[in-house]
Design an enzyme around this catalytic site. Sequence first.
Site, PDB file in Angstrom:
ATOM      1  N   LYS A   9       0.850  -1.178   0.000  1.00 41.25           N
ATOM      2  CA  LYS A   9       0.000   0.000   0.000  1.00 41.25           C
ATOM      3  C   LYS A   9       0.889   1.232   0.000  1.00 41.25           C
ATOM      4  O   LYS A   9       1.927   1.265   0.667  1.00 41.25           O
ATOM      5  CB  LYS A   9      -0.896   0.011   1.242  1.00 41.25           C
ATOM      6  CG  LYS A   9      -1.784   1.228   1.364  1.00 41.25           C
ATOM      7  CD  LYS A   9      -2.612   1.188   2.643  1.00 41.25           C
ATOM      8  CE  LYS A   9      -3.454   2.436   2.776  1.00 41.25           C
ATOM      9  NZ  LYS A   9      -4.266   2.440   4.015  1.00 41.25           N
ATOM     10  N   ASN A 191       6.702   5.487  -0.753  1.00 42.26           N
ATOM     11  CA  ASN A 191       7.975   4.799  -1.005  1.00 42.26           C
ATOM     12  C   ASN A 191       8.631   4.267   0.265  1.00 42.26           C
ATOM     13  O   ASN A 191       9.851   4.114   0.331  1.00 42.26           O
ATOM     14  CB  ASN A 191       8.950   5.733  -1.748  1.00 42.26           C
ATOM     15  CG  ASN A 191       8.399   6.216  -3.063  1.00 42.26           C
ATOM     16  OD1 ASN A 191       7.823   5.439  -3.828  1.00 42.26           O
ATOM     17  ND2 ASN A 191       8.528   7.515  -3.329  1.00 42.26           N
ATOM     18  N   ARG A 192       7.816   4.002   1.264  1.00 40.16           N
ATOM     19  CA  ARG A 192       8.288   3.455   2.540  1.00 40.16           C
ATOM     20  C   ARG A 192       9.272   4.381   3.268  1.00 40.16           C
ATOM     21  O   ARG A 192       9.986   3.955   4.161  1.00 40.16           O
ATOM     22  CB  ARG A 192       8.948   2.066   2.340  1.00 40.16           C
ATOM     23  CG  ARG A 192       7.949   0.973   1.926  1.00 40.16           C
ATOM     24  CD  ARG A 192       6.877   0.801   2.985  1.00 40.16           C
ATOM     25  NE  ARG A 192       6.008  -0.334   2.749  1.00 40.16           N
ATOM     26  CZ  ARG A 192       4.840  -0.275   2.121  1.00 40.16           C
ATOM     27  NH1 ARG A 192       4.416   0.874   1.637  1.00 40.16           N
ATOM     28  NH2 ARG A 192       4.094  -1.348   1.995  1.00 40.16           N
ATOM     29  N   LEU A 193       9.301   5.649   2.892  1.00 41.65           N
ATOM     30  CA  LEU A 193      10.123   6.628   3.609  1.00 41.65           C
ATOM     31  C   LEU A 193       9.245   7.273   4.680  1.00 41.65           C
ATOM     32  O   LEU A 193       8.948   8.471   4.636  1.00 41.65           O
ATOM     33  CB  LEU A 193      10.698   7.669   2.646  1.00 41.65           C
ATOM     34  CG  LEU A 193      11.674   7.130   1.601  1.00 41.65           C
ATOM     35  CD1 LEU A 193      12.178   8.259   0.708  1.00 41.65           C
ATOM     36  CD2 LEU A 193      12.848   6.421   2.270  1.00 41.65           C
ATOM     37  N   SER A 214      13.310   5.433   8.589  1.00 47.26           N
ATOM     38  CA  SER A 214      12.185   4.531   8.384  1.00 47.26           C
ATOM     39  C   SER A 214      12.672   3.129   8.063  1.00 47.26           C
ATOM     40  O   SER A 214      11.868   2.204   8.037  1.00 47.26           O
ATOM     41  CB  SER A 214      11.308   5.033   7.244  1.00 47.26           C
ATOM     42  OG  SER A 214      12.046   5.130   6.041  1.00 47.26           O
TER      43      SER A 214
END
Length: 214
Positions: A9, A191-193, A214
């Site tokens: 997601k 972007n999972r940051l 992160s």
Amino acid sequence: MNDLSNYRKSYEKSELLENTIPEDPINLFNLWFHEVEDFGANGEVNAMTVSTIGLDGFPKSRVVLLKKFSEEGFIFYTNYNSEKGKAIAENPNVCLSFFWQEMERQVIIKGIAQKTSENISDGYFDSRPDGSKLGAIVSNQSEVIPSRVFLEENLKKLEKEFEGKPIPRPENWGGFLVTPLEVEFWQGRPNRLHDRIRYKIQSDFSWKIERLSS
């Protein structure tokens, strides 16, 4: 094997930046809590996971309801003779966590748990519906029982016993106040940051604010 590697997601609903946050984590928690509430979150916004170290040496987590928070900390109620009550008596270091999926937010709180005063426990117990009061009395929480019928029959006996009478708080039931030592706020980002901001209590009782990768 169920392969969940494609469950992904993109988190894009908000951000968490140092120049927009308060110096005190309780103020930020209060802000987030009411933003999630106003957003119209499904379920109970005050549902949280309490993690303890059990008497068997294993960590254990369970969901309970937060009933009050202030500068002093976070309060929930339980049976002191339950598994978590005994675990806290042995080791008061606990972790609380909230996950508010609707706003892609998580809060993790490390702290020390201690029993609330009897006045606070009495006040909350008196505010509960009679059914909840009797449930607290009839249930020896975490103990092995023969069946659900066993509980229901004992509840019926108590209903007759206390019909028309005040229901006193059991001595083994009450609140825990968790005094926070660290509070981490997690905001999902693309972007999972993700944004991760941690507050750590200092020796002068001020809060040190740090950004985590992160």
